[in-house]
Scaffold this active site. Sequence first.
Site, short mmCIF file in Angstrom:
data_model
loop_
_atom_site.label_atom_id
_atom_site.label_comp_id
_atom_site.label_asym_id
_atom_site.label_seq_id
_atom_site.Cartn_x
_atom_site.Cartn_y
_atom_site.Cartn_z
N GLY A 188 26.82 38.49 36.42
CA GLY A 188 27.85 39.35 35.82
C GLY A 188 29.13 38.57 35.58
N GLU A 296 40.71 42.17 30.60
CA GLU A 296 41.25 40.82 30.90
C GLU A 296 40.66 39.84 29.88
OE1 GLU A 296 39.79 40.70 35.10
OE2 GLU A 296 41.91 40.81 35.62
N CYS A 314 44.15 32.58 36.50
CA CYS A 314 42.77 32.05 36.61
C CYS A 314 42.25 31.57 35.26
CB CYS A 314 41.81 33.13 37.12
SG CYS A 314 41.88 33.38 38.88
N CYS A 380 42.17 36.49 43.29
CA CYS A 380 41.51 35.34 42.65
C CYS A 380 42.49 34.23 42.28
CB CYS A 380 40.77 35.81 41.40
SG CYS A 380 41.77 36.83 40.31
O1 FUB Z 1 36.23 39.15 39.21
C1 FUB Z 1 36.72 37.99 39.83
C2 FUB Z 1 38.05 37.63 39.27
O2 FUB Z 1 38.95 38.72 39.41
C3 FUB Z 1 38.08 37.33 37.79
O3 FUB Z 1 37.76 36.02 37.48
C4 FUB Z 1 39.48 37.63 37.46
O4 FUB Z 1 39.70 37.77 36.08
C5 FUB Z 1 39.72 38.91 38.23
O5 FUB Z 1 39.26 40.01 37.54
ZN ZN Z 2 42.87 35.40 38.86
#
Ligand code: FUB
Ligand code: ZN
Length: 625
Positions: A188, A296, A314, A380
Site C-alpha cells: 500500500g 498528500e 518526507c 514520519c
Molecule cells: O504513511 C506513512 C507516511 O505518513 C507517509 O509517507 C507520509 O506521507 C504520511 O502520510
Molecule cells: Zn512525513
Amino acid sequence: MSKCVVVDTTKSPWARLRPVPVNAVKLRDSFWGNRIEVLRKVTIPTQYEELEGTGRIENFRKVARGDKDIIWRIADDSDVYKWVEAAAFTLAYEYDSNIERMLEEVVDAISSAQDEDGYLFTYYAYDKRSRWKDLIRMHELYCAGHLFQAAIAYYRATGRDKLLNTAIRLADHIADVFGPDGQSGAPGHPEIEMALVEMYRQTGREKYLELARFFLDQRGKGLLGGDIVLIDHKPFRELDSMVGHAVRAIYLCCGATDIYLETGDESLYNTLERLWRSMMKRMYITGGVGSRYHGEAFGEDYELPNVRAYAETCAAVANVMWNWRMLMVTAEARFTDVIETVIYNGALSGISLDGRHYFYVNPLADRGRHSRQEWFRCACCPPNIARLLASLPGYFYSTSSKGIWIHLYASSTSTIELNGRIVELTQETKYPWEGRVKLKVNPEKTDTFSLFIRIPEWCEEVKIIVEKKEFKRKVLPGSYLKIERDWHYGDTIEVLMSMKPTLIVSHPHVLGNTDRVAIKRGPIVYCLEHIDNPDFDVWDIVIPPDIQLKEEFRPELLNGIVVVRGRAFVIDSKRWENRLYLPLKNMPLELRKVEFRAIPYYAWANREPGPMIVWLRSIVPKNNP
Ligand code: FUB
Ligand code: ZN
C-alpha cells in the site's frame, strides 16, 4: 570502520557512478558541519526521547515480554527504524558513545520483538490471522522496508550484524509469503522495493531483487483497489505523469530505479525518465513536491499553490533519494541540481535551526500560522529529515573508473578510494554564501584521472583555474566539467562561480505566481518574513523589475546567513477595508516606498511567528504614478 555507503551501487551493472562512504567525508564548514553537529548533539537524542516517550520503542519490548498493552498506530515501527538509520549514519560519521548506547538499546528492543517465523510488526504481534491481509491500509511492508534500510545502515556503520540478521529473517519470511508461487499483492505504501534491492546488494541474495521486481510488477493490477493515490491505477511502465501520494510515488520511483541499476530493464528507465520530466512541472522552486493536501498528492502540471502548499518534508527527502539514484544511472547534472535545490530549501525548511522542531508541510506563503512542532502523531517527517542529514556527507562525491565526481560544495576533507588508490580531496569555500571553491587534490601517488566538477545550473558565469592557469574550455552551467590530467600531491583548482541575487519568474501557467518574482541567490531561495520587515505587511510588497538587490553576510543572524536587501514598494491592502474585490480603477493609487530584507527560505519560522512570502508581486499596477 567499515565503508558506510548510503546506496551501494559499487557492483551495480547499470550504474555509471559508485558511492563514496559517509565516513570518508569530513565537513568542516559552518553550514552543513554545524547542522550535522546539531543533529548528533540534539536531534538524535531528542528524537530518541520522543520515541521512548510515545511508547514506540517500548512497543517492541512489550511484544518481547508478551505484554499486550501496546499503543497501536500502524506506521510507528517505521519511525523507530528511520531513527536507527539516522543514528547509524551519525555514528559512522563521528563516534559518539551516547548515540552508540541508544542505538544498542533500540536494536536489542527491535530484535527481541521478532516472531519465530521472522514476522516483525508490533501492530499485529498478537493477531496472526490479520497479517498480510490489508495491504492497502496497513504498513507492514512499508515498515519492513524501513527496517531493512536501518539494519543495513547499522551494519555498515558498526560492522554488527544483529539487526541485519533480524532483517534477513523478516525478508526471508516475506519472500516465503509473497511471490509468483505465493500470495499476490502490492505494498500500500512503497518503500520495501528499494530496501529489498539494498538487501540484495548487501547480502548477494537474488531472491530479494526478485521480490522487489515482483512487488513493482504487482502494482497497477487493481490489487490495491485501482486507487490513483496509491498509484495502482496503471502498471508502473504505463505511467505517464507523477500522480498520487507524493511520498509513495517517489519511493516507488526509487525502487524502480534501483531495480534498473541491477537489471538494466530499459522499459523501467524509459518510464522513470518520463516521470521525472513530469515531476519537473509539479515541483516548487524550493524542490518541495506533492502540492495537494488531499491525498498528500501531486497536483496537475503547474498546480503549485503557495499558502496551501502541502510539500511534505518526507516528499522532499524522497525527492533527494530518487534524484540520487537517477544520478547514479546517468551521471547527469540535472539530477544533482534538483538534489541541491531540495537540500538547501524544501527539505531543510523541515527542521528548525535548533534541531528539535519540524515542519510536516512546507508552505511558500503564510500568515504566521505555521510553526515547527517537536513531534507529530504521525511522526514520519522528523526521523526522515534526520536520516537525510545524517547521510548527507555520502552525497558529496562519487567515483567512476575515470575519476572523481564532485557533486556538492562545502569546506571539507575527504579520503576517496579511486581504482584501488587513495586520493585526499579538500574543499575550502564559504558555499552556499560565496561561489568560490578551492579544491586541493592529494593523490597517494602521482596519477592520471579526471575530476568531474559540477557546475550548477543557476551559475551564469564560471571561471576555472587549474594550478594557477585558467582552464580555457567552454563551461556549461548544469553540467559536469571534466578535467583530465596527471594529478600531483598538492595540485589546486579554483572554481569561481558568480553568485548574485537573481529574480526568478515562474512558468506562466503557475497561476498563483502570475506577475510575481522570487529571489534566488546561488542555490538558496529567499523569502520575506515579518520580523525583518516590521513596517509593512510582507504580502503587500511590490518589487520593481529593475530593482538593485544588495547582499550582506550577517554572522549573528539565524546561524549566519546572507541577507538580501532592496528598495521596493508596498501596496496598501488595508484600503480594501472589508471588501474582497474592487474595480481596477478604484485601486489604491499610492504605493509606499520601503526597504526590505529577505532571508533564506529554509530559515523562516525560527523566530517569532508572522507573515512570510516567497513569491513577491512584481508588476506595479498601471494606474499608479
Ligand atoms: O504513511 C506513512 C507516511 O505518513 C507517509 O509517507 C507520509 O506521507 C504520511 O502520510
Ligand atoms: Zn512525513
